[in-house]
Design a protein around this motif. Structure first.
Motif, mmCIF file in Angstrom:
data_model
loop_
_atom_site.group_PDB
_atom_site.id
_atom_site.type_symbol
_atom_site.label_atom_id
_atom_site.label_comp_id
_atom_site.label_asym_id
_atom_site.label_seq_id
_atom_site.Cartn_x
_atom_site.Cartn_y
_atom_site.Cartn_z
ATOM 1 N N SER A 98 0.844 -1.207 0.000
ATOM 2 C CA SER A 98 0.000 0.000 0.000
ATOM 3 C C SER A 98 0.872 1.248 0.000
ATOM 4 O O SER A 98 2.071 1.195 0.260
ATOM 5 C CB SER A 98 -0.904 0.017 1.239
ATOM 6 N N SER A 99 0.227 2.377 -0.284
ATOM 7 C CA SER A 99 0.973 3.644 -0.304
ATOM 8 C C SER A 99 1.088 4.179 1.123
ATOM 9 O O SER A 99 0.104 4.588 1.724
ATOM 10 C CB SER A 99 0.252 4.672 -1.192
ATOM 11 N N LEU A 100 2.305 4.113 1.670
ATOM 12 C CA LEU A 100 2.570 4.597 3.021
ATOM 13 C C LEU A 100 3.444 5.842 2.949
ATOM 14 O O LEU A 100 4.325 5.946 2.087
ATOM 15 C CB LEU A 100 3.285 3.523 3.843
ATOM 16 N N SER A 101 3.212 6.762 3.889
ATOM 17 C CA SER A 101 4.058 7.953 3.963
ATOM 18 C C SER A 101 5.429 7.537 4.493
ATOM 19 O O SER A 101 5.624 6.405 4.936
ATOM 20 C CB SER A 101 3.427 8.991 4.894
ATOM 21 N N GLU A 102 6.384 8.488 4.492
ATOM 22 C CA GLU A 102 7.741 8.180 4.957
ATOM 23 C C GLU A 102 7.738 7.742 6.418
ATOM 24 O O GLU A 102 8.379 6.760 6.796
ATOM 25 C CB GLU A 102 8.644 9.412 4.781
ATOM 26 N N ASN A 103 6.972 8.482 7.262
ATOM 27 C CA ASN A 103 6.883 8.133 8.687
ATOM 28 C C ASN A 103 6.228 6.763 8.891
ATOM 29 O O ASN A 103 6.651 5.977 9.734
ATOM 30 C CB ASN A 103 6.075 9.196 9.458
ATOM 31 N N GLU A 104 5.180 6.509 8.090
ATOM 32 C CA GLU A 104 4.482 5.225 8.196
ATOM 33 C C GLU A 104 5.389 4.073 7.754
ATOM 34 O O GLU A 104 5.350 2.986 8.348
ATOM 35 C CB GLU A 104 3.206 5.244 7.355
ATOM 36 N N SER A 105 6.199 4.314 6.746
ATOM 37 C CA SER A 105 7.148 3.280 6.282
ATOM 38 C C SER A 105 8.160 2.950 7.372
ATOM 39 O O SER A 105 8.519 1.780 7.569
ATOM 40 C CB SER A 105 7.886 3.753 5.022
ATOM 41 N N GLU A 106 8.618 4.015 8.087
ATOM 42 C CA GLU A 106 9.553 3.797 9.195
ATOM 43 C C GLU A 106 8.893 2.975 10.308
ATOM 44 O O GLU A 106 9.487 2.041 10.844
ATOM 45 C CB GLU A 106 10.031 5.144 9.760
ATOM 46 N N GLU A 107 7.632 3.320 10.633
ATOM 47 C CA GLU A 107 6.908 2.593 11.676
ATOM 48 C C GLU A 107 6.672 1.138 11.242
ATOM 49 O O GLU A 107 6.757 0.212 12.055
ATOM 50 C CB GLU A 107 5.561 3.264 11.970
ATOM 51 N N HIS A 108 6.400 0.951 9.948
ATOM 52 C CA HIS A 108 6.199 -0.381 9.391
ATOM 53 C C HIS A 108 7.455 -1.246 9.608
ATOM 54 O O HIS A 108 7.380 -2.401 10.043
ATOM 55 C CB HIS A 108 5.863 -0.267 7.899
ATOM 56 N N THR A 109 8.617 -0.645 9.345
ATOM 57 C CA THR A 109 9.899 -1.348 9.535
ATOM 58 C C THR A 109 10.124 -1.690 11.004
ATOM 59 O O THR A 109 10.564 -2.796 11.336
ATOM 60 C CB THR A 109 11.066 -0.479 9.007
ATOM 61 N N VAL A 110 9.806 -0.724 11.879
ATOM 62 C CA VAL A 110 9.957 -0.933 13.327
ATOM 63 C C VAL A 110 9.101 -2.120 13.779
ATOM 64 O O VAL A 110 9.566 -2.987 14.530
ATOM 65 C CB VAL A 110 9.556 0.346 14.114
ATOM 66 N N LEU A 111 7.856 -2.175 13.293
ATOM 67 C CA LEU A 111 6.949 -3.255 13.687
ATOM 68 C C LEU A 111 7.445 -4.611 13.180
ATOM 69 O O LEU A 111 7.384 -5.614 13.904
ATOM 70 C CB LEU A 111 5.529 -2.983 13.172
ATOM 71 N N MET A 112 7.950 -4.642 11.942
ATOM 72 C CA MET A 112 8.483 -5.896 11.382
ATOM 73 C C MET A 112 9.648 -6.404 12.242
ATOM 74 O O MET A 112 9.727 -7.592 12.575
ATOM 75 C CB MET A 112 8.964 -5.684 9.941
ATOM 76 N N ASP A 113 10.531 -5.476 12.628
ATOM 77 C CA ASP A 113 11.691 -5.848 13.451
ATOM 78 C C ASP A 113 11.260 -6.279 14.852
ATOM 79 O O ASP A 113 11.795 -7.240 15.418
ATOM 80 C CB ASP A 113 12.665 -4.673 13.558
ATOM 81 N N THR A 114 10.265 -5.577 15.399
ATOM 82 C CA THR A 114 9.796 -5.867 16.761
ATOM 83 C C THR A 114 9.162 -7.248 16.838
ATOM 84 O O THR A 114 9.382 -7.986 17.813
ATOM 85 C CB THR A 114 8.785 -4.790 17.225
ATOM 86 N N VAL A 115 8.381 -7.595 15.820
ATOM 87 C CA VAL A 115 7.749 -8.927 15.779
ATOM 88 C C VAL A 115 8.814 -10.013 15.862
ATOM 89 O O VAL A 115 8.678 -10.996 16.606
ATOM 90 C CB VAL A 115 6.900 -9.099 14.490
ATOM 91 N N ARG A 116 9.898 -9.803 15.103
ATOM 92 C CA ARG A 116 10.982 -10.780 15.092
ATOM 93 C C ARG A 116 11.641 -10.873 16.474
ATOM 94 O O ARG A 116 11.955 -11.957 16.960
ATOM 95 C CB ARG A 116 12.008 -10.399 14.019
ATOM 96 N N ASP A 117 11.837 -9.713 17.113
ATOM 97 C CA ASP A 117 12.470 -9.710 18.447
ATOM 98 C C ASP A 117 11.583 -10.394 19.493
ATOM 99 O O ASP A 117 12.085 -11.151 20.328
ATOM 100 C CB ASP A 117 12.779 -8.269 18.880
ATOM 101 N N ILE A 118 10.281 -10.127 19.447
ATOM 102 C CA ILE A 118 9.367 -10.750 20.420
ATOM 103 C C ILE A 118 9.345 -12.271 20.220
ATOM 104 O O ILE A 118 9.338 -13.037 21.184
ATOM 105 C CB ILE A 118 7.940 -10.154 20.307
ATOM 106 N N GLU A 119 9.338 -12.694 18.952
ATOM 107 C CA GLU A 119 9.339 -14.132 18.659
ATOM 108 C C GLU A 119 10.594 -14.797 19.228
ATOM 109 O O GLU A 119 10.537 -15.904 19.774
ATOM 110 C CB GLU A 119 9.249 -14.338 17.139
ATOM 111 N N ARG A 120 11.731 -14.104 19.137
ATOM 112 C CA ARG A 120 12.996 -14.653 19.665
ATOM 113 C C ARG A 120 12.962 -14.695 21.200
ATOM 114 O O ARG A 120 13.508 -15.615 21.806
ATOM 115 C CB ARG A 120 14.178 -13.794 19.190
ATOM 116 N N ILE A 121 12.301 -13.713 21.833
ATOM 117 C CA ILE A 121 12.141 -13.744 23.296
ATOM 118 C C ILE A 121 11.397 -15.025 23.689
ATOM 119 O O ILE A 121 11.763 -15.712 24.641
ATOM 120 C CB ILE A 121 11.395 -12.484 23.805
ATOM 121 N N GLY A 122 10.340 -15.338 22.918
ATOM 122 C CA GLY A 122 9.581 -16.577 23.154
ATOM 123 C C GLY A 122 10.466 -17.808 23.051
ATOM 124 O O GLY A 122 10.377 -18.725 23.875
#
Length: 544
Positions: A402-426
Motif C-alpha cells: 500500500s501507499s505509506l508515507s515516509e513516517n508510516e514506512s519507518e513505523e512499518h519497519t519498526v513493527l516488522m523488526d519488533t515482531v521478530r524480536d518478540i518471537e525470539r524472546i519466546g
C-alpha cells in the motif's frame, strides 16, 4: 494339555492385540505424514460453528485413526485458547463418528491377505527412498499389521467357546445390558483404544462367542471407556480443558443412556440391516458402531449450548484462558486505510509482546515452584507468539504494497523488526523451560544463593522487556533510553553471575551439571535483554 491351550490362547490374544494396536498407530502416523502437519490447522480454522466442528473432527480422526488423539489435540487447543468450549464440543462429536471408520475397515475382512499386505508395506518402506512412497508404505504396513493382529486375536479367542465362565458372562450380559456397558468401559479404559476393543468385539461376534443382545451394550461401553485418554490429558490443565474432557464423557454417557432405553428397537434395526445387506459379522458391528455415534451426534448437536452450560456448572472456576488468535488484523483496512491498518498491526504487536512478558513470568514461576501448570502455560504462550508472528508478518507484508508515507514506512519497519524480536524472546524463555525440565529430570541441585541471583536477573529482565514495549506503545524515547541503560545492567549482571558461578565451582558447592543449567539460563536471559534493547533502539531511531 488344558494349561497349554490357555497359554497359547493368552499368547495369541495378547500378541495379536499388540500387533493390532501397533498397526493402527503406524497406519495413523503414515496418514498423518501424508496429510502433512495440518491437523491442528484444520481444527483451528474449520471450527467456526458446531457443524463445521463435527466435520473437522471426522476428517482429523480419519487421518490419525484415533478419536482419543483428536480429543487430546482438542483439549490442548482449548487449553491454549485457540478454540472455545462450544467449538470443541462439535469436534468431539465428529471424532466419535470418525473413529467408526476403523471398524468399517475391519469389516472388509481381508485377514487372509494380511501377510502379503505387510510384505508390500515392508518393500515400500525399505526399498524406496521417496518420502511419499515411504509414507504410503507406512499406511500399507499398518493396514496389514492391523488385520494380522485381528487374525491372531480371533484365533486366541476361539477356545473361549469351551469355557463355562465365559458362556455364563455372555448370557448375563444379554439379560443385563448394564453389565455389558461396564465390561466394555473397563476393557477400553485398560487398553485405551476403543478401536482395539471394538475390533475384539467384532472378532467375538464373528466366532459366535457373543450374541447381538450382549454385543451392543459392550459397544456402548467401549465409547465411554475411550474418554479416559482425554480425562488423563486434562488433569492439571486449564478449567476450559477440563470442561472439554468432561463434555467427551458426558456426550458418551448421554448417548449410552438413550440407546440402552432404545436397545430393543436398535437391536431389531441392526438385525434387519444384517439380513437385508447380507453383512458379515464384523461389518454388522461396524454398522452398529457407525449408527450409534452418528445418531448420538444428530440427537445432541442441537444441544451444544446446554452441554456447555452443564459442564460449566459441573466444573466451576474462572476460565483463565486468553484468546490467542489475532484480534486486530482486519484485511479491509489495508485497502481502505493503510494508516489505520498500521495502527491495528501495532496493537497486535503489543498483544504479542504482552504474551512474551506473561511467558517470562510463568517461566520464573516454574523455576521457583517446579509446578507443571507453569511450564504448560509457557509452552502455550510460546505457541501463541509463533501464531501471532506468522499472522502479523503476513499482514505487514500485505500492507507494504500500500501507499505509506515516509513516517508510516519507518513505523512499518519498526513493527516488522519488533515482531521478530518478540518471537525470539519466546524462543529463549522456551529454552529456559527445557533447562528447568532437564534440572528436574536429572535431580540437579542449584544452590540457594544461585537461585537468589537468578531471581534478581529474572526481575530485571522482565521489567526491561515491559519497559521496551511501553516505549513502543507510547513512542516514549525517554523510556527507550532507560531500557538501553537497564540492558547494560543485565550484561554486567550476567558477567558477575558467571564469575560467582566459577567461584562456587572452585569451592565445590556447585556441581558441573548445575553449572551448565545455571549458565545457560543466565545466557538466555541476557539474550532476552538484547532483544528488548533492539525494540527500544527501533523507537529511538536516528536519535540513538
Amino acid at each position: 494339555m488344558v494349561e497349554l491351550n490357555i497359554q497359547q490362547m493368552l499368547f495369541e490374544f495378547l500378541g495379536g492385540l499388540g500387533i493390532f494396536l501397533y498397526g493402527i498407530k503406524f497406519m495413523g502416523d503414515g496418514l498423518q505424514k501424508s496429510a502433512g502437519d495440518k491437523l491442528r490447522d484444520i481444527l483451528d480454522k474449520f471450527t467456526t460453528n458446531p457443524v463445521m466442528g463435527v466435520l473437522a473432527g471426522i476428517i482429523v480422526t480419519i487421518l490419525i485413526q484415533s478419536s482419543s488423539a483428536t480429543t487430546v489435540i482438542t483439549v490442548g487447543l482449548v487449553s491454549a485458547g485457540f478454540m472455545t468450549l462450544r467449538q470443541a464440543i462439535g469436534v468431539i462429536m465428529g471424532a466419535n463418528i470418525g473413529t467408526t471408520v476403523t471398524a468399517f475397515i475391519i469389516g472388509i475382512d481381508v485377514g487372509e491377505y494380511a501377510l502379503p499386505i505387510i510384505a508390500l508395506g515392508s518393500i515400500m518402506l525399505f526399498f524406496f527412498k521417496n518420502k511419499k512412497v515411504h509414507n504410503a508404505g507406512q499406511i500399507v504396513f499398518g493396514f496389514g499389521a492391523l488385520f494380522y493382529g485381528l487374525e491372531l486375536m480371533s484365533g486366541g479367542m476361539k477356545p473361549l467357546r469351551g469355557l463355562e465362565a465365559f458362556h455364563d458372562l455372555t448370557v448375563n450380559m444379554s439379560s443385563n445390558p448394564i453389565l455389558g456397558v461396564v465390561v466394555g468401559t473397563l476393557f477400553t479404559v485398560i487398553v485405551q483404544s476403543s478401536s482395539a476393543t471394538i475390533g475384539i468385539l467384532q472378532g467375538l461376534f464373528s466366532e459366535n462367542l457373543i450374541n447381538l443382545d450382549a454385543a451392543l451394550p459392550v459397544l456402548f461401553g467401549d465409547n465411554i471407556g475411550t474418554t479416559i485418554t482425554a480425562v488423563l490429558a486434562a488433569i492439571g490443565a486449564s478449567v476450559a480443558a477440563r470442561r472439554a474432557a468432561a463434555v467427551h464423557v458426558l456426550f458418551n454417557l448421554i448417548g449410552t443412556t438413550i440407546f440402552l432405553i432404545l436397545l430393543h428397537p436398535f437391536n431389531l434395526l441392526i438385525s434387519a440391516l444384517q439380513d437385508k445387506l447380507s453383512l458379515n459379522p464384523e461389518m454388522t458391528i461396524a454398522f452398529a458402531h457407525g449408527i450409534f455415534n452418528a445418531s448420538n451426534t444428530l440427537i445432541q448437536l442441537p444441544f451444544v449450548a446446554a452441554l456447555a452450560f452443564i459442564v460449566t456448572k459441573l466444573i466451576p472456576g474462572e476460565d483463565s484462558v486468553v484468546d490467542y488468535k489475532a484480534k486486530h488484523l482486519d484485511p479491509v483496512f489495508i485497502e481502505q486505510s493503510p494508516s489505520i491498518a498500521l495502527g491495528q498491526a501495532k496493537e497486535e504487536v503489543l498483544r504479542m509482546g504482552s504474551f512474551a512478558v506473561k511467558g517470562l513470568e510463568e517461566t520464573n514461576l516454574f523455576l521457583k515452584t517446579k509446578l507443571k501448570k507453569h511450564s504448560d502455560s509457557t509452552y502455550q504462550l510460546e505457541e501463541a507468539i509463533n501464531n501471532l508472528d506468522r499472522k502479523i508478518t503476513d499482514y505487514l507484508i500485505n500492507l507494504s504494497t500500500s501507499s505509506l508515507s515516509e513516517n508510516e514506512s519507518e513505523e512499518h519497519t519498526v513493527l516488522m523488526d519488533t515482531v521478530r524480536d518478540i518471537e525470539r524472546i519466546g524462543d529463549h524463555f522456551e529454552n529456559i523451560i527445557e533447562l528447568i525440565e532437564y534440572q528436574q529430570a536429572n535431580k540437579v541441585k542449584i544452590t540457594e544463593s544461585a537461585m537468589n541471583d537468578l531471581e534478581d536477573m529474572f526481575a530485571l529482565t522482565i521489567s526491561t522487556v515491559k519497559e521496551s514495549l511501553e516505549s513502543l506503545d507510547h513512542n516514549d524515547k525517554e523510556a527507550a533510553r532507560h531500557v538501553v541503560k537497564k540492558e547494560e545492567e543485565i550484561d554486567k549482571m550476567e558477567r558477575k553471575l558467571r564469575k560467582q558461578h566459577i567461584i562456587r565451582m572452585n569451592e565445590g558447592t556447585c556441581t558441573g551439571q548445575a553449572g551448565i543449567v545455571y549458565v545457560d539460563i543466565i545466557s538466555n536471559l541476557e539474550r532476552i535483554g538484547d532483544h528488548a534493547v533492539n525494540i527500544a533502539e527501533a523507537v529511538l531511531g536516528e536519535d540513538n
